[in-house]
Design a protein around this motif. Structure first.
Motif, PDB file in Angstrom:
ATOM      1  N   GLN A   4      63.551  61.823  45.201  1.00 29.47           N
ATOM      2  CA  GLN A   4      62.524  61.075  44.476  1.00 29.47           C
ATOM      3  C   GLN A   4      62.985  60.675  43.078  1.00 29.47           C
ATOM      4  N   ASP A   5      63.739  61.554  42.409  1.00 36.39           N
ATOM      5  CA  ASP A   5      64.195  61.246  41.052  1.00 36.39           C
ATOM      6  C   ASP A   5      65.662  60.804  41.021  1.00 36.39           C
ATOM      7  N   LYS A   6      66.232  60.530  42.207  1.00 37.64           N
ATOM      8  CA  LYS A   6      67.634  60.113  42.296  1.00 37.64           C
ATOM      9  C   LYS A   6      67.780  58.649  42.710  1.00 37.64           C
ATOM     10  N   ILE A   7      66.788  58.137  43.425  1.00 36.84           N
ATOM     11  CA  ILE A   7      66.838  56.769  43.943  1.00 36.84           C
ATOM     12  C   ILE A   7      65.549  56.054  43.563  1.00 36.84           C
ATOM     13  N   ARG A   8      65.677  54.862  43.050  1.00 37.41           N
ATOM     14  CA  ARG A   8      64.524  54.002  42.755  1.00 37.41           C
ATOM     15  C   ARG A   8      64.315  53.091  43.959  1.00 37.41           C
ATOM     16  N   TYR A   9      63.099  53.081  44.526  1.00 35.66           N
ATOM     17  CA  TYR A   9      62.874  52.392  45.803  1.00 35.66           C
ATOM     18  C   TYR A   9      61.660  51.467  45.742  1.00 35.66           C
ATOM     19  N   PHE A  10      61.830  50.272  46.332  1.00 32.11           N
ATOM     20  CA  PHE A  10      60.721  49.319  46.462  1.00 32.11           C
ATOM     21  C   PHE A  10      60.818  48.642  47.828  1.00 32.11           C
ATOM     22  N   GLU A  11      59.674  48.319  48.396  1.00 31.16           N
ATOM     23  CA  GLU A  11      59.653  47.613  49.675  1.00 31.16           C
ATOM     24  C   GLU A  11      58.699  46.421  49.596  1.00 31.16           C
ATOM     25  N   PHE A  12      59.041  45.374  50.347  1.00 32.20           N
ATOM     26  CA  PHE A  12      58.291  44.126  50.313  1.00 32.20           C
ATOM     27  C   PHE A  12      58.242  43.550  51.721  1.00 32.20           C
ATOM     28  N   THR A  13      57.106  43.033  52.122  1.00 31.57           N
ATOM     29  CA  THR A  13      57.023  42.312  53.392  1.00 31.57           C
ATOM     30  C   THR A  13      55.947  41.248  53.293  1.00 31.57           C
ATOM     31  N   HIS A  14      56.224  40.098  53.928  1.00 25.83           N
ATOM     32  CA  HIS A  14      55.330  38.943  53.821  1.00 25.83           C
ATOM     33  C   HIS A  14      55.358  38.184  55.147  1.00 25.83           C
ATOM     34  N   THR A  15      54.212  37.634  55.521  1.00 18.78           N
ATOM     35  CA  THR A  15      54.112  36.906  56.789  1.00 18.78           C
ATOM     36  C   THR A  15      54.949  35.639  56.788  1.00 18.78           C
ATOM     37  N   GLY A  16      55.180  35.046  55.618  1.00 17.05           N
ATOM     38  CA  GLY A  16      55.897  33.781  55.541  1.00 17.05           C
ATOM     39  C   GLY A  16      54.940  32.610  55.607  1.00 17.05           C
ATOM     40  N   GLN A  17      55.482  31.405  55.772  1.00 21.70           N
ATOM     41  CA  GLN A  17      54.681  30.187  55.707  1.00 21.70           C
ATOM     42  C   GLN A  17      54.342  29.603  57.075  1.00 21.70           C
ATOM     43  N   VAL A  18      54.910  30.146  58.147  1.00 20.58           N
ATOM     44  CA  VAL A  18      54.738  29.543  59.475  1.00 20.58           C
ATOM     45  C   VAL A  18      54.044  30.484  60.455  1.00 20.58           C
ATOM     46  N   ARG A  19      54.471  31.739  60.516  1.00 24.27           N
ATOM     47  CA  ARG A  19      53.904  32.695  61.472  1.00 24.27           C
ATOM     48  C   ARG A  19      52.475  33.062  61.074  1.00 24.27           C
ATOM     49  N   ASP A  20      51.658  33.409  62.087  1.00 28.42           N
ATOM     50  CA  ASP A  20      50.262  33.750  61.787  1.00 28.42           C
ATOM     51  C   ASP A  20      50.041  35.246  61.658  1.00 28.42           C
ATOM     52  N   HIS A  21      51.059  36.053  61.940  1.00 28.44           N
ATOM     53  CA  HIS A  21      50.947  37.490  61.698  1.00 28.44           C
ATOM     54  C   HIS A  21      52.342  38.059  61.459  1.00 28.44           C
ATOM     55  N   ASN A  22      52.378  39.268  60.926  1.00 33.80           N
ATOM     56  CA  ASN A  22      53.640  39.875  60.499  1.00 33.80           C
ATOM     57  C   ASN A  22      54.078  40.928  61.509  1.00 33.80           C
ATOM     58  N   GLU A  23      55.258  40.708  62.130  1.00 32.88           N
ATOM     59  CA  GLU A  23      55.808  41.655  63.093  1.00 32.88           C
ATOM     60  C   GLU A  23      56.929  42.501  62.501  1.00 32.88           C
ATOM     61  N   ASP A  24      57.168  42.380  61.197  1.00 36.42           N
ATOM     62  CA  ASP A  24      58.130  43.241  60.511  1.00 36.42           C
ATOM     63  C   ASP A  24      57.459  44.551  60.113  1.00 36.42           C
ATOM     64  N   ALA A  25      58.268  45.576  59.918  1.00 37.02           N
ATOM     65  CA  ALA A  25      57.777  46.851  59.389  1.00 37.02           C
ATOM     66  C   ALA A  25      58.841  47.437  58.468  1.00 37.02           C
ATOM     67  N   VAL A  26      58.402  48.006  57.344  1.00 39.83           N
ATOM     68  CA  VAL A  26      59.311  48.636  56.388  1.00 39.83           C
ATOM     69  C   VAL A  26      58.774  50.022  56.053  1.00 39.83           C
ATOM     70  N   TYR A  27      59.699  50.908  55.678  1.00 37.12           N
ATOM     71  CA  TYR A  27      59.276  52.288  55.373  1.00 37.12           C
ATOM     72  C   TYR A  27      60.350  52.981  54.549  1.00 37.12           C
ATOM     73  N   GLY A  28      59.923  53.752  53.572  1.00 42.38           N
ATOM     74  CA  GLY A  28      60.838  54.571  52.793  1.00 42.38           C
ATOM     75  C   GLY A  28      60.258  55.950  52.552  1.00 42.38           C
ATOM     76  N   ASP A  29      61.067  56.983  52.730  1.00 36.86           N
ATOM     77  CA  ASP A  29      60.668  58.363  52.480  1.00 36.86           C
ATOM     78  C   ASP A  29      61.797  59.015  51.686  1.00 36.86           C
ATOM     79  N   LEU A  30      61.637  59.078  50.364  1.00 33.29           N
ATOM     80  CA  LEU A  30      62.707  59.613  49.524  1.00 33.29           C
ATOM     81  C   LEU A  30      62.811  61.124  49.599  1.00 33.29           C
ATOM     82  N   ASP A  31      61.802  61.798  50.137  1.00 29.54           N
ATOM     83  CA  ASP A  31      61.961  63.228  50.390  1.00 29.54           C
ATOM     84  C   ASP A  31      63.003  63.459  51.480  1.00 29.54           C
ATOM     85  N   LEU A  32      63.092  62.513  52.418  1.00 28.82           N
ATOM     86  CA  LEU A  32      64.118  62.565  53.457  1.00 28.82           C
ATOM     87  C   LEU A  32      65.372  61.786  53.063  1.00 28.82           C
ATOM     88  N   GLY A  33      65.245  60.892  52.081  1.00 26.81           N
ATOM     89  CA  GLY A  33      66.332  59.983  51.760  1.00 26.81           C
ATOM     90  C   GLY A  33      66.471  58.871  52.780  1.00 26.81           C
TER      91      GLY A  33
END
Length: 274
Positions: A4-33
């Protein structure tokens, strides 16, 4: 060892301009690295199911594996760190679960997902990937793609039929040759890298890499290296400005301090020869 205090982490996801729903998935767990990104495909909402199944399965399997084996020993049969073996097995398990779900749930027939995964440990990172989602690294001023797409176009580039620039312009560049859940078994590509302070690792779906040139990604990350939240927002905005033809997802992990384990193999070797 929590990062948690060793890595700075950010995640972003967006549907975009064409698709009507988002089929991407993102995840971060710094306790696990652990940092994960999945780009689902196949049938309305089924791609989203595949991506979420991949994220959940890999997280659960890595958590269980790390709890069983916390040392950074090298596996004698493969030459890989044990964390890499844990990560690879977790992705293989995710493939099996997605495949079985697709066979037993009619609404999920034909679903699958690409995946990239980073497991940080002992000043190293294990990287697993299947498909055309990518991992890049910015080290000092060098921006480098660490994974090679499992795609028909990449195979043609490797054989010399197309240049990377020609591949970027091809209408067939998104035809993947490997994905989770489309076959009962899958080959997971695994690699290991030594991390350094200030390294930035970027995981992204093809919704970013298809829409934004590498030099623009490089410039954005370099410009906002001290404010990655803004940098990630800018990358999403660039992809949308350039058309946003697919879902866009980005994970950014910046090493801010060493996280070497005192019981790691390097430390033990130093002890033997001191």
């Amino acid at each position: 060892m929590s990062l948690q205090d060793k890595i700075r982490y950010f995640e972003f996801t967006h549907t975009g301009q064409v698709r009507d729903h988002n089929e991407d998935a993102v995840y971060g767990d710094l306790d696990l690295g652990l940092v994960l990104l999945a780009d689902g495909m196949g049938g309305y909402n089924a791609g989203e199911v595949a991506a979420e199944l991949a994220i959940k399965t890999v997280t659960d399997m890595v958590r269980a594996g790390v709890e069983r084996e916390t040392r950074s020993d090298i596996d004698e049969t493969s030459g890989l760190m044990r964390q890499s073996i844990v990560l690879r097995n977790a992705v293989i398990r995710a493939n099996k679960i997605i495949w079985q779900t697709a066979q037993t749930q009619p609404q999920c027939r034909g679903m699958g997902t690409t995946m990239v995964a980073c497991l940080f440990h002992d000043d190293r990172v294990s990287i697993a990937h299947v498909g055309d989602s990518r991992v890049y690294r910015l080290r000092k001023n060098r921006f480098e793609q660490l994974t090679l797409d499992h795609s028909l176009m990449q195979e043609l580039v490797d054989r010399g039929y197309f240049s990377q620039q020609e591949a970027m312009r091809s209408a067939n560049r998104n035809y993947v040759t490997r994905a989770l859940g489309v076959e009962p078994a899958v080959e997971v590509e695994i690699q290991e890298d030594t991390v350094k302070k200030d390294d930035i690792y970027m995981l992204c779906s093809d919704g970013l890499s298809d829409m934004v040139e590498e030099e623009d990604i490089h410039l954005t990350l370099s410009t906002f290296s001290a404010n990655l939240k803004t940098g990630g927002d800018q990358l999403i905005q660039l992809a949308n400005t350039n058309g946003g033809r697919d879902n866009i997802s980005v994970c950014l992990a910046q090493v801010i301090e060493s996280f070497a384990e005192s019981h790691g193999i390097v430390s033990r070797l130093r002890g033997w020869f001191s």
